[in-house]
Design a protein around this motif. Structure first.
Motif, PDB file in Angstrom:
ATOM      1  N   GLY A   1      -9.222 -10.305  -1.978  1.00 12.41           N
ATOM      2  CA  GLY A   1      -9.528  -9.148  -2.813  1.00 12.41           C
ATOM      3  C   GLY A   1      -8.690  -7.920  -2.501  1.00 12.41           C
ATOM      4  N   TYR A   2      -7.592  -8.100  -1.751  1.00 11.54           N
ATOM      5  CA  TYR A   2      -6.768  -6.975  -1.352  1.00 11.54           C
ATOM      6  C   TYR A   2      -5.628  -6.670  -2.317  1.00 11.54           C
ATOM      7  N   VAL A   3      -5.228  -7.629  -3.113  1.00 10.31           N
ATOM      8  CA  VAL A   3      -4.191  -7.402  -4.126  1.00 10.31           C
ATOM      9  C   VAL A   3      -4.607  -8.078  -5.421  1.00 10.31           C
TER      10      VAL A   3
ATOM     11  N   THR B   1      -5.356  -3.441  -4.437  1.00  5.86           N
ATOM     12  CA  THR B   1      -6.655  -3.056  -4.976  1.00  5.86           C
ATOM     13  C   THR B   1      -7.227  -1.929  -4.123  1.00  5.86           C
ATOM     14  N   ALA B   2      -8.335  -1.376  -4.557  1.00  2.97           N
ATOM     15  CA  ALA B   2      -9.002  -0.333  -3.758  1.00  2.97           C
ATOM     16  C   ALA B   2      -9.385  -0.886  -2.380  1.00  2.97           C
ATOM     17  N   ALA B   3      -9.884  -2.116  -2.339  1.00  2.00           N
ATOM     18  CA  ALA B   3     -10.247  -2.734  -1.054  1.00  2.00           C
ATOM     19  C   ALA B   3      -9.003  -2.921  -0.188  1.00  2.00           C
TER      20      ALA B   3
ATOM     21  N   ALA C   1       0.823  -1.213   0.000  1.00  5.32           N
ATOM     22  CA  ALA C   1       0.000   0.000   0.000  1.00  5.32           C
ATOM     23  C   ALA C   1       0.856   1.262   0.000  1.00  5.32           C
ATOM     24  N   GLU C   2       2.092   1.141   0.460  1.00  2.00           N
ATOM     25  CA  GLU C   2       2.991   2.291   0.525  1.00  2.00           C
ATOM     26  C   GLU C   2       3.978   2.340  -0.635  1.00  2.00           C
TER      27      GLU C   2
ATOM     28  N   ALA D   1      -5.630  -1.380   4.417  1.00  2.00           N
ATOM     29  CA  ALA D   1      -4.347  -0.895   4.929  1.00  2.00           C
ATOM     30  C   ALA D   1      -4.527   0.434   5.665  1.00  2.00           C
ATOM     31  N   ALA D   2      -5.396   1.292   5.149  1.00  2.00           N
ATOM     32  CA  ALA D   2      -5.644   2.587   5.804  1.00  2.00           C
ATOM     33  C   ALA D   2      -6.307   2.385   7.166  1.00  2.00           C
ATOM     34  N   ARG D   3      -7.247   1.436   7.258  1.00  2.00           N
ATOM     35  CA  ARG D   3      -7.889   1.154   8.552  1.00  2.00           C
ATOM     36  C   ARG D   3      -6.863   0.614   9.545  1.00  2.00           C
TER      37      ARG D   3
END
Length: 164
Positions: free
Chosen positions: A92-94, A111-113, A60-61, A118-120
């Protein structure tokens, strides 16, 4: 350090390094405890194990990465990363995309999800850190952040030299 004396005052560099190592061990234990991770999973609603969370946060980074590059960055074996990537992909995360530089290779991207998950996770862990360090002044926090980054950079340089 179990003394009222500041580190460095009356102690040797070797003693200070030993105390730093002890403190890092304690921090690593505290932030990697299964109970802490279980709490983060419940609060965020992200049902991943600790290894998958580390990979998700790294992806995510960063830009999309080849699985081998991801393993190298994490300094783990490729099969370990492959298993975690499969779990992240099923959740569904990558997703995997063709590498534009080499159509035979694949890149892994969030992915967007995955970005939302990752932000949460980052928000929950950052909030805990803010709460734990609430009594620290802004100057102390700034100094600690700079020193931690310096230490990590020095460790990375040391490891790179050692591996040559």
């Amino acid at each position: 350090m179990p003394t009222d004396q500041p580190m460095g005052a009356g102690s040797s560099a070797a003693e200070d390094v030993a105390e730093i190592e002890r403190a890092l061990t304690r921090v690593a234990h505290l932030i990697t405890r299964p109970r802490r991770h279980d709490h983060v999973k419940v609060v965020t609603g992200v049902p991943l194990d600790r290894a998958a969370v580390i990979i998700l946060r790294l992806l995510a980074e960063s830009d999309a990465l080849r699985p081998g590059e991801l393993a190298a960055r994490l300094q783990v074996e490729a099969p370990h990363v492959t298993r975690q990537l499969q779990r992240l992909q099923r959740a569904g995360y990558v997703s995997r995309v063709a590498d534009p530089c080499d159509r035979r290779a694949q890149l892994v991207q969030v992915t967007a999800a995955g970005r939302q998950a990752a932000a949460r996770i980052r928000e929950v862990t950052s909030a805990a850190m803010r709460d734990a360090l609430a009594d620290w002044s802004p100057q102390e926090l700034h100094l600690l952040a700079g020193q931690f980054h310096r230490m990590v950079d020095d460790f990375l340089a040391y490891i790179a030299d050692e591996e040559r």
